[in-house]
Design a protein around this motif. Structure first.
Motif, PDB file in Angstrom:
ATOM      1  N   ALA A 229      41.714 -16.317 -37.110  1.00 56.05           N
ATOM      2  CA  ALA A 229      42.785 -16.816 -37.985  1.00 56.05           C
ATOM      3  C   ALA A 229      44.035 -17.150 -37.182  1.00 56.05           C
ATOM      4  CB  ALA A 229      43.098 -15.777 -39.063  1.00 56.05           C
ATOM      5  N   ILE A 230      44.322 -16.325 -36.189  1.00 57.95           N
ATOM      6  CA  ILE A 230      45.500 -16.583 -35.346  1.00 57.95           C
ATOM      7  C   ILE A 230      45.322 -17.886 -34.581  1.00 57.95           C
ATOM      8  CG2 ILE A 230      46.752 -15.744 -33.327  1.00 57.95           C
ATOM      9  CD1 ILE A 230      46.338 -12.913 -34.389  1.00 57.95           C
ATOM     10  N   LEU A 322      49.398 -18.645 -42.498  1.00 57.89           N
ATOM     11  CA  LEU A 322      49.984 -17.467 -41.826  1.00 57.89           C
ATOM     12  C   LEU A 322      50.131 -16.306 -42.792  1.00 57.89           C
ATOM     13  CD1 LEU A 322      51.253 -16.205 -39.336  1.00 57.89           C
ATOM     14  CD2 LEU A 322      53.446 -17.190 -40.012  1.00 57.89           C
ATOM     15  N   GLN A 323      50.505 -16.616 -44.065  1.00 60.13           N
ATOM     16  CA  GLN A 323      50.652 -15.535 -45.040  1.00 60.13           C
ATOM     17  C   GLN A 323      49.314 -14.884 -45.333  1.00 60.13           C
ATOM     18  OE1 GLN A 323      53.610 -14.376 -46.307  1.00 60.13           O
ATOM     19  NE2 GLN A 323      52.286 -12.727 -47.008  1.00 60.13           N
ATOM     20  N   MET A 324      48.250 -15.723 -45.376  1.00 58.99           N
ATOM     21  CA  MET A 324      46.915 -15.147 -45.579  1.00 58.99           C
ATOM     22  C   MET A 324      46.550 -14.228 -44.404  1.00 58.99           C
ATOM     23  SD  MET A 324      44.883 -18.518 -47.002  1.00 58.99           S
ATOM     24  CE  MET A 324      43.325 -17.647 -46.972  1.00 58.99           C
ATOM     25  N   LEU A 368      55.202 -10.716 -37.591  1.00 64.76           N
ATOM     26  CA  LEU A 368      54.656 -11.977 -38.128  1.00 64.76           C
ATOM     27  C   LEU A 368      55.285 -12.307 -39.483  1.00 64.76           C
ATOM     28  CD1 LEU A 368      50.864 -11.638 -37.255  1.00 64.76           C
ATOM     29  CD2 LEU A 368      52.508 -13.214 -36.236  1.00 64.76           C
ATOM     30  N   GLN A 369      55.475 -11.297 -40.325  1.00 67.71           N
ATOM     31  CA  GLN A 369      56.079 -11.523 -41.640  1.00 67.71           C
ATOM     32  C   GLN A 369      57.504 -12.047 -41.506  1.00 67.71           C
ATOM     33  OE1 GLN A 369      54.454 -11.065 -44.709  1.00 67.71           O
ATOM     34  NE2 GLN A 369      56.227 -12.218 -45.408  1.00 67.71           N
ATOM     35  N   ALA A 370      58.250 -11.486 -40.524  1.00 66.27           N
ATOM     36  CA  ALA A 370      59.620 -11.945 -40.306  1.00 66.27           C
ATOM     37  C   ALA A 370      59.650 -13.391 -39.838  1.00 66.27           C
ATOM     38  CB  ALA A 370      60.306 -11.032 -39.290  1.00 66.27           C
ATOM     39  N   VAL A 371      58.740 -13.743 -38.932  1.00 67.27           N
ATOM     40  CA  VAL A 371      58.670 -15.138 -38.447  1.00 67.27           C
ATOM     41  C   VAL A 371      58.308 -16.090 -39.596  1.00 67.27           C
ATOM     42  CG1 VAL A 371      57.399 -16.693 -36.917  1.00 67.27           C
ATOM     43  CG2 VAL A 371      58.143 -14.449 -36.095  1.00 67.27           C
ATOM     44  N   LYS A 372      57.347 -15.697 -40.451  1.00 67.50           N
ATOM     45  CA  LYS A 372      56.932 -16.534 -41.582  1.00 67.50           C
ATOM     46  C   LYS A 372      58.104 -16.773 -42.539  1.00 67.50           C
ATOM     47  CE  LYS A 372      55.262 -17.077 -45.938  1.00 67.50           C
ATOM     48  NZ  LYS A 372      55.917 -16.747 -47.216  1.00 67.50           N
TER      49      LYS A 372
END
Length: 921
Positions: A229-230, A322-324, A368-372
């Motif tokens: 996924a990444i 990315l959220q997934m 990752l959540q912060a970047v999204k």
């Protein structure tokens, strides 16, 4: 001094000694007294040694009351326990102290206060309960109450303290023993069914390990999906970045088109200003230019809006992917955490590794959540910019349409308001062009920020991929260790270890309790062992007896030698004559006390050296006491008493010198007792190297000091001693010795001045004597006032100042030194007064009387007889008087053999201010 003179002195001294022995032998009473003098000091040593032979072996007479109020306790672990009763039972079997068991604490305390008991120990009613309180987590310190009567005896409290410590140790030992027995019993009970439960436990453990290994495999598969996924998200980010880069490249052309439009507007405004005709033409051309500008601007704006919309769409698609991924990561981390919590790994190292890996994954997912969230904000900003660009395009179209309509209207109505309307239309178009230029300028940094955010997101995804790879590697290691643990469990099931462990649990609980109560056994090895306390203190009491014996000798026997049967003799000859008697009696004292020590059972490694050491010690002590007493008379005897006082605590005879105050530690190496005691200790406990000889040599140093005092200082103090004897004899109470030794001296120069210049000398002497006699009462009163004043001052200081023992000892030393100094001052005053009396008496003599007196008193001095040509039988001869007178005049500068220019006189001094002829001086 020649050898002949030394032999002559020895002969005279031995004659004195032989005469003294004969006097004792012919007098039975004196012989009995002498025997008592030799034996009585020994009794002092023997009685004290026997009395202290084994004081700590007779402590059963020291009564200590025990009041046991303990009510006991009940505990699931130790069962029923009454520690107080167990302590009492053990004390009843202990006969080291006089344990006395009373009914109540009040009886015990009353007995201590009345003196019936030296001490008392009270065991409280909750003692056992507090003792085991630590087993249930509610700990209370168990306490005993200890009463001690310190008034009754100085040593008894130390003995009772030992008893109290013994009880404390017994209680502690009993408690540890009980706890050890309880723990061992529990372990033994647990070991009965240990083998039955072992197999079940092993099977359960093996199943848990297998389940944990399967779960780790699933987690590793999920980590592989996350990596895929990444990778997909990274591709989407690359596409979005390329679109933004294309949009960023079209921005300069749009800016150029807007600039061209502004130029055309300027030309149109210029053409309108020239003329109406040309204005109309210019308006037509401007209308056409506006149409072209509108088409070009709309085309550029349409491309930019399309690019922005496309970029926003791609970013939104990437953000959804990315959220997934983030949601999948969170679910996977939660599953991994549940697995770590539910499945035991069997190793703290593996558990710590899994926990740290989960924490790392959770941190990366949060990043990752912060970047999204940041990318979502950027996407919204780009969408807003696209809306703004569309709005700008509409505004341009409207402006151009208005401008075209106005131009047409201007063409039909040039004469009225054509030019103002055209100018207004051109101004509106210029304003819109400025807004569009601002929008295009702001679009460039927005695109740059979006590309930077996409780059950061790509780097974060790469780091997350690296972390996931490391996590997969760590989980692989954990999986391998779990496989190893499964193999070990299987091997343990087939080994003999479980049987051995079960056998180990089958121990004797009593053995465990005994070991816990006393886990360490102390092995004592004595160096220079001494079998009894009496033997240990024998050197001290023996030294003390020998010093007392020497003091008894100088108290019983006269120190001054008379001339009966001897004739004339010098001070040195008389000193050694009496010295021989005293040192021989001292040797007998030493032999009696040391042999008696051996007879009563004092331990001795080398009896011969013990006896010889005692003789050497007595020889030294007798010399010290004899020298002080003959040289300083009563003051010397007082010094002897002071020495024995300071030597008792300062010689380390009973207690280690390190336990004494600092003053006595400083004084310790300066005392004869120190080396006398150490000398005998070598023979009692055992020899070490040359310690015996070393102490013997130090005693020799004290002996040399004593001989110096007796032989060198004593002749210089004869006049002072005479003064003392005379002053003390006037009381009729003090014992004062006298002899025939020439002791009062006057200067040869004084005699010459009297004979050559009697009148002038007498006047000077009289003035001096009268002045001194006038000041004499003040000197005496001042001395006695100083004695009282110093004592009062030191008393006030000791009361006001907070002094320790060392400070108090220093004040005591200052007091003694001040008293000695003041006494020295008073003695000096009396000596000056006596000297003035002697000079006044001499000045009152005629020449004839002076020569006759000098002849009589120098006849007793062999050196003076040889100097003046006199002999003992020539007294009263006139020719001898003349010879003496001539000799005096011719030998004014000759120094006599005694080392000074003085002669001796024995006549009593006339009162100050009187001369022998009865008249006033």
């Amino acid at each position: 001094m020649s050898l002949g003179s030394k032999l002559s002195d020895a002969k005279v001294s031995f004659a004195i000694f032989k005469r003294d022995i004969k006097r004792l032998l012919v007098n039975p009473v004196a012989l009995v007294v002498t025997l008592g003098v030799c034996v009585i000091p020994s009794l002092y040593a023997w009685y004290n040694i026997v009395a202290n032979w084994d004081p700590y072996g007779n402590t059963q007479g020291i009564k200590i009351a025990i009041a046991n109020n303990d009510q006991g306790t009940q505990n699931d672990l130790v069962g029923e326990l009454n520690a107080g009763d167990k302590v009492v039972d053990q004390l009843k079997e202990n006969n080291r102290l006089g344990w006395t068991f009373v009914d109540s604490a009040a009886d015990a305390k009353e007995g201590v206060e009345s003196g019936e008991y030296y001490a008392a120990i009270v065991i409280p009613k909750n003692f056992s309960n507090n003792l085991v309180s630590m087993l249930d987590g509610n700990y209370h310190q168990p306490k005993l109450t200890y009463y001690v009567n310190e008034k009754k005896s100085a040593i008894a409290p130390k003995v009772t303290d030992t008893g109290a410590n013994t009880i404390e140790e017994q209680i502690n030992s009993e408690f540890v023993s009980t706890v050890g027995e309880t723990v061992a019993g529990i372990a033994k009970d647990a070991g009965i069914d240990f083998k039955d439960k072992a197999t079940q436990t092993q099977d359960s453990l093996a199943a848990s390990v297998s389940e944990a290994s399967d779960t780790l495999s699933e987690v590793r598969d999920s980590i592989g999906d996350m990596n895929a996924a990444i990778d997909k998200t990274s591709g989407a980010i690359a596409s979005a970045d390329a679109a933004l880069a294309g949009l960023q490249g079209q921005t300069p052309s749009l800016t150029q088109a807007i600039s061209q439009g502004n130029g055309l507007l300027g030309e149109a405004r210029t053409t309108a200003g020239k003329s109406i005709t040309s204005l109309s033409k210019a308006l037509s051309e401007g209308s056409l230019a506006l149409s072209k500008t509108s088409a070009s601007a709309n085309t550029a704006i349409g491309k930019m809006a399309g690019a922005l919309t496309s970029t926003t769409t791609r970013i939104d698609n990437s953000l959804e992917s990315l959220q997934m991924t983030i949601d999948n990561n969170k679910a996977l981390i939660d599953r991994l955490q549940d697995l770590a919590d539910s499945v035991p790994t069997g190793s703290e190292e593996i558990s710590a590794l899994i926990a740290s890996t989960i924490d790392a994954l959770r941190g990366q997912n949060e990043s990752l959540q912060a970047v999204k969230n940041s990318l979502s904000a950027q996407s919204n900003a780009i969408a807003n910019d696209a809306s703004t660009v569309s709005g700008a395009s509409d505004a341009i179209n409207n402006a151009i349409q208005i401008g075209t309509a106005n131009i047409g209207q201007a063409q039909t109505d040039l004469g009225q308001n054509a030019l103002p309307k055209a100018s207004s239309a051109l101004d509106s178009f210029a304003a819109v062009s400025g807004d569009l230029t601002g929008i295009v300028s702001g679009l460039t940094p927005t695109i740059a920020n979006a590309r930077g955010t996409l780059s950061q997101l790509d780097a974060t995804l790469k780091q997350a991929k690296t972390t996931l790879s490391q996590t997969d590697t760590s989980l692989a290691k954990v999986q391998d260790k779990l496989a190893t643990a499964a193999n070990d469990i299987a091997a343990l099931q087939t080994s003999d270890s479980m049987g051995e462990l079960a056998e180990l649990m089958n121990v004797d609980v009593n053995d465990v309790a005994d070991f816990m109560a006393s886990p360490v056994e102390l092995t004592s090895k004595s160096i220079y062992p001494v079998k009894s306390f009496g033997s240990g203190i024998a050197p001290f009491y023996t030294n003390l007896a020998l010093w007392v014996g020497g003091y008894v000798l100088i108290a019983i026997y006269k120190l001054e030698v008379d001339r009966e049967g001897i004739g004339s003799f010098t001070a040195r000859q008389g000193y050694f004559g009496r010295w021989l008697l005293l040192v021989i009696l001292g040797a007998f004292q030493a032999i009696i006390v040391t042999v008696g020590d051996l007879v009563i059972g004092v331990q001795c490694i080398n009896p011969l050296l013990f006896v010889l050491g005692g003789i050497a010690i007595s020889f030294t002590y007798v010399n010290i006491i004899y020298a002080l007493s003959t040289t300083f008379k009563h003051i010397g005897k007082a010094i002897g008493v002071i020495l024995v006082i300071v030597q008792i605590p300062g010689s380390s005879g009973m207690y280690p010198i390190e336990m004494m105050p600092g003053f006595f530690q400083w004084l310790h190496p300066l005392l004869p007792f120190t080396y006398g005691i150490n000398l005998l200790r070598e023979t009692v406990g055992g020899m070490y190297s040359f310690s015996y000889l070393f102490n013997l040599c130090i005693l020799g140093v004290f002996l040399a000091i004593a001989l110096f005092i007796g032989l060198q200082l004593r002749p210089l103090l004869l006049n002072l001693n005479l003064l003392f004897d005379k002053q003390l004899s006037t009381t009729g109470l003090m014992i004062c010795e006298s002899n025939d030794l020439p002791r009062q001296r006057y200067s040869l120069r004084t005699a010459m001045r009297v004979m050559l210049d009697s009148d002038s000398y007498r006047r000077e002497l009289l003035e001096h004597a009268v002045a001194f006699e006038h000041r004499y009462p003040y000197y005496i009163k001042g001395g006695f006032a100083a004695v009282v004043g110093v004592q009062v001052l030191l008393f006030v200081l000791s009361t006001v100042l907070d002094l320790d023992n060392n400070g108090k000892i220093i004040l005591l030393v200052i007091w003694i030194v001040s008293v000695i100094a003041i006494c020295g001052w008073l003695i000096n005053i009396e000596y000056i007064r006596s000297s003035l009396n002697t000079q006044m008496r001499i000045s009152a003599l005629s020449d004839e009387d002076l020569r006759r007196e000098m002849r009589e008193h120098t006849a007793a001095i062999p050196a003076a007889r040889r100097m003046f040509g006199l002999n003992a039988s020539g007294r009263g001869s006139k020719s001898k008087d003349q010879a003496a007178g001539q000799s005096i005049h011719h030998d004014m500068h000759h120094v006599p053999a005694n080392g000074d220019d003085t002669f001796m006189m024995n006549e009593d001094s006339a009162p100050l201010g009187k001369h022998s002829k009865g008249g006033e001086a």
